[in-house]
Design a protein around this motif. Structure first.
Motif, PDB file in Angstrom:
ATOM      1  N   PRO A  14       0.795  -1.229   0.000  1.00  0.00           N
ATOM      2  CA  PRO A  14       0.000   0.000   0.000  1.00  0.00           C
ATOM      3  C   PRO A  14       0.827   1.278   0.000  1.00  0.00           C
ATOM      4  O   PRO A  14       0.393   2.298  -0.543  1.00  0.00           O
ATOM      5  N   VAL A  15       2.017   1.208   0.558  1.00  0.00           N
ATOM      6  CA  VAL A  15       2.830   2.435   0.609  1.00  0.00           C
ATOM      7  C   VAL A  15       3.465   2.710  -0.752  1.00  0.00           C
ATOM      8  O   VAL A  15       3.432   3.850  -1.254  1.00  0.00           O
ATOM      9  N   GLU A  36       8.601  -5.506  -7.723  1.00  0.00           N
ATOM     10  CA  GLU A  36       8.101  -6.284  -6.598  1.00  0.00           C
ATOM     11  C   GLU A  36       8.843  -7.619  -6.565  1.00  0.00           C
ATOM     12  O   GLU A  36       8.886  -8.336  -7.570  1.00  0.00           O
ATOM     13  N   ALA A  37       9.389  -7.933  -5.411  1.00  0.00           N
ATOM     14  CA  ALA A  37      10.198  -9.153  -5.278  1.00  0.00           C
ATOM     15  C   ALA A  37       9.379 -10.424  -5.478  1.00  0.00           C
ATOM     16  O   ALA A  37       9.906 -11.458  -5.893  1.00  0.00           O
ATOM     17  N   ALA A 111       5.757 -11.428   0.307  1.00  0.00           N
ATOM     18  CA  ALA A 111       6.446 -11.066  -0.934  1.00  0.00           C
ATOM     19  C   ALA A 111       5.517 -11.426  -2.080  1.00  0.00           C
ATOM     20  O   ALA A 111       5.515 -12.558  -2.563  1.00  0.00           O
ATOM     21  N   ASN A 112       4.717 -10.473  -2.471  1.00  0.00           N
ATOM     22  CA  ASN A 112       3.801 -10.666  -3.594  1.00  0.00           C
ATOM     23  C   ASN A 112       3.270  -9.298  -4.001  1.00  0.00           C
ATOM     24  O   ASN A 112       3.360  -8.328  -3.218  1.00  0.00           O
ATOM     25  N   MET A 116       1.711  -7.064   2.017  1.00  0.00           N
ATOM     26  CA  MET A 116       0.853  -7.631   3.068  1.00  0.00           C
ATOM     27  C   MET A 116      -0.605  -7.232   2.872  1.00  0.00           C
ATOM     28  O   MET A 116      -1.506  -7.884   3.402  1.00  0.00           O
ATOM     29  N   THR A 121      -6.347  -7.187   7.191  1.00  0.00           N
ATOM     30  CA  THR A 121      -7.727  -7.154   7.686  1.00  0.00           C
ATOM     31  C   THR A 121      -8.271  -5.715   7.772  1.00  0.00           C
ATOM     32  O   THR A 121      -9.341  -5.495   8.327  1.00  0.00           O
ATOM     33  N   CYS A 122      -7.501  -4.752   7.260  1.00  0.00           N
ATOM     34  CA  CYS A 122      -8.050  -3.438   6.864  1.00  0.00           C
ATOM     35  C   CYS A 122      -8.425  -2.460   7.974  1.00  0.00           C
ATOM     36  O   CYS A 122      -9.148  -1.488   7.716  1.00  0.00           O
ATOM     37  N   ALA A 123      -8.011  -2.679   9.212  1.00  0.00           N
ATOM     38  CA  ALA A 123      -8.322  -1.715  10.278  1.00  0.00           C
ATOM     39  C   ALA A 123      -7.471  -0.455  10.095  1.00  0.00           C
ATOM     40  O   ALA A 123      -6.250  -0.546   9.974  1.00  0.00           O
ATOM     41  N   CYS A 223      14.959  -5.420  -6.220  1.00  0.00           N
ATOM     42  CA  CYS A 223      15.918  -4.321  -6.321  1.00  0.00           C
ATOM     43  C   CYS A 223      17.069  -4.669  -5.374  1.00  0.00           C
ATOM     44  O   CYS A 223      16.889  -4.691  -4.160  1.00  0.00           O
ATOM     45  N   ASN A 467       5.807   1.419   7.509  1.00  0.00           N
ATOM     46  CA  ASN A 467       5.684   1.549   8.961  1.00  0.00           C
ATOM     47  C   ASN A 467       7.033   1.863   9.617  1.00  0.00           C
ATOM     48  O   ASN A 467       7.085   2.446  10.698  1.00  0.00           O
ATOM     49  N   ASN A 477      -3.217   0.199  14.636  1.00  0.00           N
ATOM     50  CA  ASN A 477      -2.737  -0.395  13.385  1.00  0.00           C
ATOM     51  C   ASN A 477      -2.111   0.714  12.525  1.00  0.00           C
ATOM     52  O   ASN A 477      -2.722   1.769  12.339  1.00  0.00           O
ATOM     53  N   THR A 479      -1.011   1.038   9.185  1.00  0.00           N
ATOM     54  CA  THR A 479      -0.909   1.194   7.721  1.00  0.00           C
ATOM     55  C   THR A 479      -1.437   2.538   7.228  1.00  0.00           C
ATOM     56  O   THR A 479      -0.807   3.181   6.382  1.00  0.00           O
TER      57      THR A 479
HETATM   58  P1  FAD Z   1       4.223  -4.364   2.448  1.00  0.00           P
HETATM   59  O1  FAD Z   1       2.767  -4.410   2.299  1.00  0.00           O
HETATM   60  O2  FAD Z   1       4.873  -5.372   3.294  1.00  0.00           O
HETATM   61  O3  FAD Z   1       4.859  -4.428   1.000  1.00  0.00           O
HETATM   62  C1  FAD Z   1       6.248  -4.390   0.801  1.00  0.00           C
HETATM   63  C2  FAD Z   1       6.565  -5.129  -0.482  1.00  0.00           C
HETATM   64  O4  FAD Z   1       7.914  -4.829  -0.851  1.00  0.00           O
HETATM   65  C3  FAD Z   1       6.499  -6.651  -0.355  1.00  0.00           C
HETATM   66  O5  FAD Z   1       5.558  -7.179  -1.264  1.00  0.00           O
HETATM   67  C4  FAD Z   1       7.914  -7.114  -0.670  1.00  0.00           C
HETATM   68  O6  FAD Z   1       7.987  -8.311  -1.405  1.00  0.00           O
HETATM   69  C5  FAD Z   1       8.475  -5.958  -1.470  1.00  0.00           C
HETATM   70  N1  FAD Z   1       9.945  -5.883  -1.398  1.00  0.00           N
HETATM   71  C6  FAD Z   1      10.718  -5.968  -0.293  1.00  0.00           C
HETATM   72  N2  FAD Z   1      12.016  -5.823  -0.619  1.00  0.00           N
HETATM   73  C7  FAD Z   1      12.069  -5.667  -1.959  1.00  0.00           C
HETATM   74  C8  FAD Z   1      13.144  -5.477  -2.888  1.00  0.00           C
HETATM   75  N3  FAD Z   1      14.408  -5.362  -2.470  1.00  0.00           N
HETATM   76  N4  FAD Z   1      12.831  -5.382  -4.198  1.00  0.00           N
HETATM   77  C9  FAD Z   1      11.535  -5.464  -4.626  1.00  0.00           C
HETATM   78  N5  FAD Z   1      10.485  -5.622  -3.776  1.00  0.00           N
HETATM   79  C10 FAD Z   1      10.757  -5.713  -2.465  1.00  0.00           C
HETATM   80  N6  FAD Z   1      -2.290  -3.264   9.071  1.00  0.00           N
HETATM   81  C11 FAD Z   1      -3.232  -2.389   9.506  1.00  0.00           C
HETATM   82  O7  FAD Z   1      -2.958  -1.192   9.602  1.00  0.00           O
HETATM   83  N7  FAD Z   1      -4.482  -2.815   9.815  1.00  0.00           N
HETATM   84  C12 FAD Z   1      -4.844  -4.127   9.771  1.00  0.00           C
HETATM   85  O8  FAD Z   1      -5.979  -4.473  10.063  1.00  0.00           O
HETATM   86  C13 FAD Z   1      -3.857  -5.072   9.345  1.00  0.00           C
HETATM   87  N8  FAD Z   1      -4.149  -6.380   9.285  1.00  0.00           N
HETATM   88  C14 FAD Z   1      -3.236  -7.257   8.795  1.00  0.00           C
HETATM   89  C15 FAD Z   1      -3.591  -8.592   8.702  1.00  0.00           C
HETATM   90  C16 FAD Z   1      -2.727  -9.497   8.097  1.00  0.00           C
HETATM   91  C17 FAD Z   1      -3.131 -10.944   7.988  1.00  0.00           C
HETATM   92  C18 FAD Z   1      -1.491  -9.044   7.577  1.00  0.00           C
HETATM   93  C19 FAD Z   1      -0.567  -9.988   6.869  1.00  0.00           C
HETATM   94  C20 FAD Z   1      -1.114  -7.705   7.717  1.00  0.00           C
HETATM   95  C21 FAD Z   1      -1.970  -6.799   8.341  1.00  0.00           C
HETATM   96  N9  FAD Z   1      -1.644  -5.459   8.499  1.00  0.00           N
HETATM   97  C22 FAD Z   1      -2.578  -4.578   8.969  1.00  0.00           C
HETATM   98  C23 FAD Z   1      -0.312  -4.943   8.151  1.00  0.00           C
HETATM   99  C24 FAD Z   1      -0.356  -4.242   6.792  1.00  0.00           C
HETATM  100  O9  FAD Z   1      -0.712  -5.136   5.794  1.00  0.00           O
HETATM  101  C25 FAD Z   1       1.008  -3.615   6.549  1.00  0.00           C
HETATM  102  O10 FAD Z   1       1.178  -2.621   7.551  1.00  0.00           O
HETATM  103  C26 FAD Z   1       1.105  -2.942   5.184  1.00  0.00           C
HETATM  104  O11 FAD Z   1       0.865  -3.826   4.144  1.00  0.00           O
HETATM  105  C27 FAD Z   1       2.513  -2.350   5.019  1.00  0.00           C
HETATM  106  O12 FAD Z   1       2.571  -1.747   3.766  1.00  0.00           O
HETATM  107  P2  FAD Z   1       3.955  -1.537   2.998  1.00  0.00           P
HETATM  108  O13 FAD Z   1       3.595  -1.111   1.610  1.00  0.00           O
HETATM  109  O14 FAD Z   1       4.827  -0.642   3.785  1.00  0.00           O
HETATM  110  O15 FAD Z   1       4.681  -2.958   3.003  1.00  0.00           O
END
Ligand code: FAD
Length: 499
Positions: A14-15, A36-37, A111-112, A116, A121-123, A223, A467, A477, A479
């Motif tokens: 999401p970020v 994306e890895a 990693a997809n 995450m 779960t979207c809170a 990367c 985060n 939470n 996110t």
């Molecule tokens: P991520 O979503 O982790 O994405 C980072 C991505 O970067 C990954 O896909 C990874 O593969 C990729 N990456 C890493 N290194 C590299 C590289 N070197 N090269 C290329 N790609 C790379 N948060 C909430 O606030 N509320 C909730 O209710 C909540 N519920 C959750 C429930 C579950 C079951 C899970 C799994 C998570 C939950 N979270 C929740 C957490 C939330 O999903 C994360 O805080 C959020 O996704 C973080 O976003 P992000 O974009 O920073 O990182």
């Protein structure tokens, strides 16, 4: 793949998606490459897999982590061992027969495409009091409003029922005294679209990206390194996850949004090693419990057929008791379910409505809680292997004891704990809310990694997100907060690129 782009976004969670969306919206002519890895899991770009039918969902979740050989489980445990939640994998497999609060044994990642947030779960609660980053002032609130817009956050995810209204009233009686209206007990703000049915449509990265046109997302591509000189990143080294084939892309700017553990990993691998990198790692101690509500007859009793379902599908509502100092330095979620997403002996046969009563507390922030990276060993992605050093302080333990004690006292108004389901602390890392490792600071004093615009100190065109940027001790939470910080960062980056 382009060999020359305006902005490289690393990570498709999401970020990363927020950087892409905001940049595109403000300057549609910019070319944006997102790497994306991990693999693409669904046809939609980073859709939340919880919208899929159960069978498809299980299949997709297995595909996301099959390569690890690890077991996943909704309850975080399998066969007496730690297990990661579906769609995630543990940083390291650990037996937690000893102190499960040291070294963060439950630390996990995804990693997809969608990160995450393909599984979340979207809170999306708004931080309050000391959770907020005071030096950002009103800019944070404006950005948070944009974040909830991007994530499609609503307080009306579930249709109100007689039972949910009664529960809300009971909790309000216990918790609302002395709180301003916005910090009273209320339906949890959730990122989703109500459907008029029992479950909403859950937001994923596809929600954030909207109709993004000029974004190229390349899955299964890591990367490995950022190439830089004199505070300018001019290129990035990318490697095919499975082929190992590498190539270089020239960039005008980079946004690294690779989560709280892998954003510092990429900086480290690139020789960008400010003193605070990886330090101040901050998880939210998580306490769970389950109660049978005292009033009967409203929710359908859980039956054996339901045990085969994904138990998160049995949600009928989520209430939020916001963090509010000094009396309530906790974030509490009360989830109404037919049966429960945590292991509750006897719940499957009990004919009373169930709520799970979960709480996150804040953690005392210390530099010694940290993720470190090896200069010699590599992980499965060809990146420096990480090790986590982490523990609770006396103050943390006191906060946790208080949180548990209060939960027991406050639950009295609502129902009865299931046998064996009194409040218990989960192994460190269970929250999946790791923060602080690339923290934001107001000045370049060695205690932070980036400035208030999420730009790495000493760099002109290197922005970070996730985060890990959050410098405060939060219980909510994170996110939506991380998305808000990316909104601020993307605004700054666009202005720079357009100048
Ligand atoms: P991520 O979503 O982790 O994405 C980072 C991505 O970067 C990954 O896909 C990874 O593969 C990729 N990456 C890493 N290194 C590299 C590289 N070197 N090269 C290329 N790609 C790379 N948060 C909430 O606030 N509320 C909730 O209710 C909540 N519920 C959750 C429930 C579950 C079951 C899970 C799994 C998570 C939950 N979270 C929740 C957490 C939330 O999903 C994360 O805080 C959020 O996704 C973080 O976003 P992000 O974009 O920073 O990182």
């Amino acid at each position: 793949m382009d060999t020359d782009v305006d902005v490289l976004v690393v990570g498709s969670g999401p970020v990363g998606a927020t950087f892409a969306r905001e940049l595109h919206e403000a300057a549609p002519h910019l070319t944006i490459l997102m790497v994306e890895a991990g693999p693409r899991l669904t046809d939609g770009v980073g859709a939340n897999v919880r919208n899929l039918d159960l069978e498809d969902r299980r299949c997709v979740q297995r595909r996301a982590t099959a390569w690890t050989g690890q077991t996943t489980s909704d309850t975080g445990r399998a066969d007496g061992h730690l297990a990661s939640r579906p769609g995630t994998f543990l940083v390291r497999t650990a037996d937690v027969s000893g102190d499960d609060q040291t070294g963060m044994p439950a630390a996990a990642m995804s990693a997809n495409v969608g990160g995450m947030a393909a599984h979340w779960t979207c809170a999306c609660p708004r931080p309050g009091g000391s959770e907020r980053i005071a030096f950002l002032g009103a800019a944070f609130d404006k950005a948070f409003d944009r974040a909830i817009d991007l994530l499609n956050v609503t307080n009306a995810a579930f249709p109100a029922t007689e039972a949910s209204q009664r529960l809300l009233q009971k909790l309000s009686t216990v918790f609302d005294r002395g709180r301003p209206p916005d910090r009273r007990v209320q339906p949890m703000p959730l990122a989703c679209t109500p459907t008029g049915q029992s479950l909403p449509h859950w937001s994923g990265v596809d929600t954030i990206l909207g109709q993004q046109q000029r974004l190229t997302i390349v899955p299964d591509t890591v990367c490995r390194r950022l190439l830089h000189r004199d505070g300018l990143v001019y290129a990035a080294l990318l490697a095919g996850r499975h082929t190992g084939e590498t190539h270089t892309v020239q960039v005008r700017a980079v946004a690294v949004a690779a989560d709280a553990l892998r954003t510092p990993q990429l900086l480290w691998a690139s020789g960008i090693r400010p003193p605070a990198l990886g330090k101040h790692l901050n998880d939210q101690p998580q306490i769970v419990s389950a109660l049978a509500l005292r009033e009967n007859g409203v929710t359908t009793p859980p039956g054996p057929a339901r045990e085969t379902a994904d138990r998160r599908d049995l949600l009928t509502g989520v209430l939020w008791i916001p963090f509010h100092e000094p009396d309530f330095p906790f974030h509490t979620q009360v989830m109404q379910v037919g049966t429960t997403p945590i292991d509750v002996p006897g719940a499957a046969v009990l004919d009373r409505p169930v709520v799970t009563w979960g709480r996150f507390t804040t953690k005392e922030i210390r530099p010694e809680d940290r993720v470190e990276f090896s200069d010699t060993d590599l992980d499965d992605f060809g990146m420096p292997r990480m090790s986590i050093h982490y523990g609770l302080t006396e103050r943390d333990r006191a906060t946790i004891t208080r949180a548990k004690r209060d939960m027991v006292a406050q639950a009295e108004a609502v129902g009865d704990f299931f046998p064996g389901s009194q409040p218990r602390l989960l192994p460190a890392g269970s929250s999946l809310h790791y923060q602080g490792t690339v923290r934001m600071g107001q000045s370049h004093d060695g205690a932070s990694v980036c400035d208030p615009h999420s730009r790495v100190w000493g760099f002109h065109n290197l922005y970070i997100g996730g985060n890990g940027v959050i410098p405060t001790a939060t219980a909510c939470n994170p996110t939506a907060t991380a998305v808000a910080l990316a909104v601020i960062a993307a605004g700054h980056l666009t202005a720079k690129l357009e100048r």
